[in-house]
Write a protein that holds these residues in place. Structure first.
Motif, mmCIF file in Angstrom:
data_model
loop_
_atom_site.group_PDB
_atom_site.id
_atom_site.type_symbol
_atom_site.label_atom_id
_atom_site.label_comp_id
_atom_site.label_asym_id
_atom_site.label_seq_id
_atom_site.Cartn_x
_atom_site.Cartn_y
_atom_site.Cartn_z
ATOM 1 N N UNK A 1 6.222 41.324 26.346
ATOM 2 C CA UNK A 1 6.782 42.642 26.002
ATOM 3 C C UNK A 1 8.249 42.467 25.693
ATOM 4 N N UNK A 2 8.763 43.203 24.774
ATOM 5 C CA UNK A 2 10.181 43.063 24.454
ATOM 6 C C UNK A 2 10.356 42.386 23.122
ATOM 7 N N UNK A 3 11.612 42.233 22.766
ATOM 8 C CA UNK A 3 11.933 41.698 21.457
ATOM 9 C C UNK A 3 12.733 40.432 21.608
ATOM 10 N N UNK A 4 12.404 39.464 20.750
ATOM 11 C CA UNK A 4 13.191 38.228 20.774
ATOM 12 C C UNK A 4 13.538 37.873 19.351
ATOM 13 N N UNK A 5 14.698 37.214 19.196
ATOM 14 C CA UNK A 5 15.136 36.892 17.843
ATOM 15 C C UNK A 5 14.765 35.458 17.510
ATOM 16 N N UNK A 6 14.318 35.278 16.279
ATOM 17 C CA UNK A 6 14.029 33.939 15.802
ATOM 18 C C UNK A 6 14.629 33.825 14.409
ATOM 19 N N UNK A 7 14.402 32.659 13.790
ATOM 20 C CA UNK A 7 14.892 32.481 12.421
ATOM 21 C C UNK A 7 13.696 32.340 11.492
ATOM 22 N N UNK A 8 13.919 32.751 10.234
ATOM 23 C CA UNK A 8 12.847 32.582 9.262
ATOM 24 C C UNK A 8 13.036 31.242 8.574
ATOM 25 N N UNK A 9 12.095 30.903 7.694
ATOM 26 C CA UNK A 9 12.159 29.602 7.017
ATOM 27 C C UNK A 9 13.408 29.483 6.155
ATOM 28 N N UNK A 10 13.942 30.628 5.661
ATOM 29 C CA UNK A 10 15.131 30.549 4.811
ATOM 30 C C UNK A 10 16.411 30.740 5.601
ATOM 31 N N UNK A 11 16.304 30.900 6.920
ATOM 32 C CA UNK A 11 17.508 30.987 7.735
ATOM 33 C C UNK A 11 17.892 32.378 8.162
ATOM 34 N N UNK A 12 17.222 33.398 7.655
ATOM 35 C CA UNK A 12 17.580 34.774 8.049
ATOM 36 C C UNK A 12 17.044 35.074 9.447
ATOM 37 N N UNK A 13 17.615 36.099 10.078
ATOM 38 C CA UNK A 13 17.189 36.458 11.428
ATOM 39 C C UNK A 13 15.985 37.379 11.368
ATOM 40 N N UNK A 14 14.951 37.021 12.126
ATOM 41 C CA UNK A 14 13.809 37.935 12.258
ATOM 42 C C UNK A 14 13.614 38.216 13.748
ATOM 43 N N UNK A 15 12.972 39.346 14.038
ATOM 44 C CA UNK A 15 12.757 39.714 15.443
ATOM 45 C C UNK A 15 11.266 39.859 15.691
ATOM 46 N N UNK A 16 10.798 39.260 16.799
ATOM 47 C CA UNK A 16 9.381 39.361 17.163
ATOM 48 C C UNK A 16 9.252 40.309 18.338
ATOM 49 N N UNK A 17 8.354 41.292 18.226
ATOM 50 C CA UNK A 17 8.143 42.239 19.314
ATOM 51 C C UNK A 17 6.696 42.145 19.748
ATOM 52 N N UNK A 18 6.502 41.903 21.038
ATOM 53 C CA UNK A 18 5.134 41.805 21.539
ATOM 54 C C UNK A 18 4.841 42.990 22.434
ATOM 55 N N UNK A 19 3.659 43.573 22.266
ATOM 56 C CA UNK A 19 3.258 44.665 23.159
ATOM 57 C C UNK A 19 1.826 44.416 23.596
ATOM 58 N N UNK A 20 1.593 44.608 24.867
ATOM 59 C CA UNK A 20 0.231 44.473 25.364
ATOM 60 C C UNK A 20 -0.286 45.852 25.710
ATOM 61 N N UNK A 21 -1.273 46.328 24.970
ATOM 62 C CA UNK A 21 -1.774 47.681 25.223
ATOM 63 C C UNK A 21 -2.832 47.679 26.300
ATOM 64 N N UNK A 22 -3.627 46.600 26.341
ATOM 65 C CA UNK A 22 -4.620 46.509 27.412
ATOM 66 C C UNK A 22 -4.975 45.041 27.546
ATOM 67 N N UNK A 23 -5.942 44.754 28.372
ATOM 68 C CA UNK A 23 -6.273 43.347 28.626
ATOM 69 C C UNK A 23 -6.742 42.648 27.365
ATOM 70 N N UNK A 24 -7.376 43.395 26.462
ATOM 71 C CA UNK A 24 -7.911 42.728 25.275
ATOM 72 C C UNK A 24 -7.257 43.221 24.001
ATOM 73 N N UNK A 25 -6.117 43.885 24.090
ATOM 74 C CA UNK A 25 -5.493 44.418 22.885
ATOM 75 C C UNK A 25 -4.017 44.092 22.888
ATOM 76 N N UNK A 128 6.260 24.977 0.109
ATOM 77 C CA UNK A 128 6.731 26.211 -0.509
ATOM 78 C C UNK A 128 8.041 25.900 -1.196
ATOM 79 N N UNK A 129 8.065 25.956 -2.542
ATOM 80 C CA UNK A 129 9.237 25.557 -3.324
ATOM 81 C C UNK A 129 9.603 24.123 -2.993
ATOM 82 N N UNK A 130 10.768 23.897 -2.387
ATOM 83 C CA UNK A 130 11.142 22.513 -2.113
ATOM 84 C C UNK A 130 10.982 22.169 -0.639
ATOM 85 N N UNK A 131 10.399 23.121 0.154
ATOM 86 C CA UNK A 131 10.312 22.865 1.597
ATOM 87 C C UNK A 131 8.860 22.755 2.023
#
Lengths: 190, 576
Positions: A1-25, A128-131
């Motif tokens: 749960x919560x948000x964490x920052x990561x980087x994308x393949x091109x170097x920009x900042x992306x944020x991942x947010x995880x939420x657990x709604x139930x045991x299987x969702x 992808x392109x040169x990477x």
């Protein structure tokens, strides 16, 4: 749960947010960087300068109005069809996986893949392109061949997060996908 | 395994009762169709359900109990509801209860013969019953083609959609009916019907019969022997207007047939054809009214002759240019003059023919313009035919030039083989060496030289006329492309996708609603509409479309060799 920052393949900042709604969702959303004001102004100024240059050469004021319309329509089309704001993955054990892309204009494009069609979720490599980048993908089951893969559905294509983010998403998905293997099999399709 | 309960959102505020629906055991899911309220007699409920089952072929049964208590939970009611489980024996017996106005319901199952005593997880999926009933699920195009595994691999969602769609008869009773059973479903507040739809249904039967009669008359006339004589039948096959009219006649026959559409595809096709015809005729009448206002058609006829004259004059100028030194190239004087004069005389004949026709042009055009009321496509086809007729001389020139050039090329290639001492073996279809006599070699080489030096002149004439012909072909092709577009566009499906997007479903989408710990997972299932591209691809009407017959390489090869090209091939034409 919560948000964490990561980087994308091109170097920009992306944020991942995880939420657990139930045991299987579980819901995993990756937010892409927003449209920068400076790039927008740069493109607009470039187009208008070019139009003004044409106007000076041709003495036709239609060029200027055409440039304004082009800029406006181009921006609307870009926001509605191209600029992805957030890509999310909703994994509901025993129902399926839903992949949503929300665009900057508010439009949402959704695909739902039923659990019976999902063979596995894996991290793959691609050129992808040169990477060489890593990407997460869903392998779909071939109805005729139990060992075969009929289609590969790549995820997070606009945000392209790096491996550390993908590993987190992969682990969350696998926890839910494993539940369907341990669940008691009832008679019928498999 | 996880138990999935599909609950209609219209029953959220229903009074307490029992739940009826279908239990899909392979997927461990229950599709709830309606709520039966107290008081009821169990025997009557069972009778009603077996009747519904017989009519709809859907195994509807009592699945569980639903309690909607405005105050706190009543113990006696819950025991009563559990006892109901023994009357309507169903494995598992689902109990859903709602307290007051709370959004979070408690859901539990009662399993009498259960192997695993542990509590299984329950997912509550809300769905809009009316939309799911009316929508048609489109499988992805890849799986639609493979029909080997049909029944087994029926996806969960198509089972849910099928269940709701086939149970239409269950939704026909509303609360104003005096029956023994009181149901709550999406139509229980009053069955919907539209007066306009009912009136149109009544009116369509005699209209269809009249149309069928008229069509049989027209097709009888078309098939009569008179029209089959050689010049007329050749003319009909060449004019694209006749093909378009035949195509539209076929469409009318499809609409006016009194067999009801068997499945969704046929229904959509009929509706698409009907709307397409309607729009076509409307646009045609609009065009006609525009043409006949302010006598525009008279002006058009008046400008037609000067335009034809102008084209002929331009061609004459072009030939004079070719007869001189075109683009600085040096032509063979004698051949040049012969060809040039031949074509000039041809143009002179053509101009005289046009001037002969000029008093009748206006009248012909006036009556031909009336046929635009048959549809915009017919008007466009007439335009294409008029262009073909007016540029007939260009077509003739092209044929002359191409034949001459073709002969020359074949002659050159054969004499070139002689020059090298080889021969084409017709039996073996290959080039063989051959020993020629001296006089054969002498004459052959002489002819080869003559043909070679006359080649630039012929090639130039061929090039010029081929370019002109290609121009006309491209213009005609564009018009036919437009006609094809109007013919094949499924307008009804597009309008349906625009206005009632839930009718054409590509799939579903789930939205997670507010959760509370301890209560089952709540999801909202909505219909995910088909994209416009898939709508057009799935529902496009088949046409007699003309598409390029040759690939680019074969076209270039034919042009180089001087073979006559007919770039647009119609479906149904014999291969030549």
């Amino acid at each position: 749960m919560g948000e964490r920052r990561y980087r994308s393949a091109s170097g920009a900042l992306v944020a991942l947010r995880r939420r657990q709604h139930s045991a299987s969702c579980r819901e995993l959303a990756v937010r892409c960087p927003r449209l920068q004001l400076r790039s927008l102004s740069a493109v607009t100024s470039a187009v208008w300068l070019a139009a003004y240059g044409l106007f000076v050469l041709s003495e036709n004021s239609m060029v200027l109005s055409a440039a304004i319309f082009i800029t406006l329509f181009g921006l609307i089309i870009y926001l509605h069809f191209v600029k992805v704001d957030q890509e999310s993955l909703l994994v509901i054990g025993s129902l399926g996986i839903q992949v949503t892309s929300s665009y900057a204009s508010g439009r949402e494009s959704t695909t739902f893949i039923e659990m019976g069609q999902v063979k596995d979720v894996v991290i793959n490599e691609a050129i992808h392109m040169q990477k060489v980048i890593y990407y997460l993908c869903i392998l779909l089951q071939d109805p005729g061949d139990p060992q075969g893969v009929s289609e590969v559905v790549p995820l997070f294509q606009s945000s392209k997060p790096r491996l550390d983010c993908l590993i987190e998403v992969y682990k969350s998905c696998q926890e839910i996908l494993e539940q369907r293997k341990t669940a008691p099999q009832s008679s019928g399709i498999k | 395994m996880v138990l999935k309960v599909f609950f209609p959102s219209c029953c959220s505020s229903a009074e307490s009762g029992i739940l009826i629906g279908r239990w899909i055991s392979e997927q461990n899911s229950a599709v709830i169709l309606a709520v039966v309220h107290f008081p009821f007699i169990p025997v009557q409920v069972k009778q009603y359900l077996s009747e519904v089952q017989r009519v709809t072929k859907v195994s509807v049964s009592v699945l569980g109990s639903w309690s909607n208590s405005k105050q706190e939970k009543e113990e006696s009611l819950s025991e009563f509801l559990e006892d109901l489980g023994t009357i309507f024996s169903h494995e598992p017996w689902i109990q859903i209860s709602k307290e007051g106005d709370s959004k979070f319901w408690s859901c539990s199952t009662l399993q009498k013969q259960s192997n695993n005593p542990k509590e299984e997880e329950i997912i509550l999926v809300y769905y809009d019953q009316r939309k799911v009933m009316l929508s048609h699920l489109h499988p992805p195009l890849a799986t639609a083609t493979s029909t080997d595994h049909k029944a087994d691999d029926a996806s969960k969602l198509s089972a849910v959609f099928d269940t709701v769609a086939k149970s239409k008869i269950l939704f026909m009773t509303d609360r104003y009916d005096d029956g023994p059973i009181k149901l709550t479903h999406w139509q229980s507040d009053g069955v919907e019907a539209s007066i306009i739809v009912e009136l149109m249904k009544q009116a369509s039967v005699p209209a269809c019969m009249l149309l069928t009669f008229l069509l049989s008359l027209i097709s009888g006339i078309c098939r009569s022997r008179v029209l089959k004589f050689w010049p007329l039948s050749f003319l009909w096959s060449k004019l694209s207007t006749c093909e378009q009219l035949g195509h539209r006649l076929q469409h009318l026959q499809v609409i006016s047939s009194n067999k009801k559409a068997q499945n969704q595809t046929q229904l959509m096709r009929k509706a698409n054809i009907f709307v397409s015809l309607l729009i076509d005729v409307a646009l045609g009448i609009l065009l006609m009214s525009w043409l006949y206002r302010k006598n525009r058609i008279g002006h058009l006829a008046d400008t037609l002759i000067p335009v034809a004259d102008h084209v002929a004059e331009e061609l004459q100028d072009l030939l004079q240019w070719l007869m001189g030194a075109p683009a600085g190239l040096k032509m063979n004087r004698a051949l040049d003059q012969v060809l040039g004069r031949f074509f000039l005389y041809h143009i002179h004949l053509w101009i005289s023919y046009i001037h002969l026709m000029s008093p009748f042009i206006e009248m012909i055009l006036w009556y031909v313009g009336l046929s635009a009321c048959l549809g915009l496509t017919v008007a466009l086809c007439i335009l294409s035919d008029i262009i073909a007729l007016l540029t007939f001389h260009i077509y003739c020139f092209y044929v002359y030039g191409a034949r001459l050039y073709c002969l020359k090329i074949y002659g050159l290639s054969s004499l070139w083989r002689l020059f090298r001492g080889k021969k084409w073996n017709v039996l073996r279809q290959r080039v063989d060496s051959c020993s020629y006599d001296l006089d054969q070699l002498f004459i052959g080489t002489l002819l080869f030289t003559i043909l070679l030096f006359l080649l630039p002149t012929t090639a130039l004439y061929y090039l010029v006329f081929t370019l002109l012909r290609l121009l006309v072909v491209i213009v005609q092709g564009l018009i036919h492309l437009l006609v094809d577009l109007i013919d094949s566009l499924p307008l009804y499906s597009i309008i349906l996708r625009l206005c009632r997007s839930y009718r054409l479903a590509a799939g579903v989408k789930f939205r997670v609603l507010e959760q509370q710990d301890g209560k089952p997972l709540r999801l909202l299932m909505q219909v995910n509409p088909l994209s416009y591209g898939s709508v057009i691809q799935t529902y496009r009407l088949p046409t007699y479309s003309c598409y390029p017959k040759d690939s680019w390489t074969s076209l270039c090869k034919k042009l180089f060799l001087g073979e006559l090209i007919y770039p647009w091939k119609h479906k149904g034409e014999k291969q030549d």
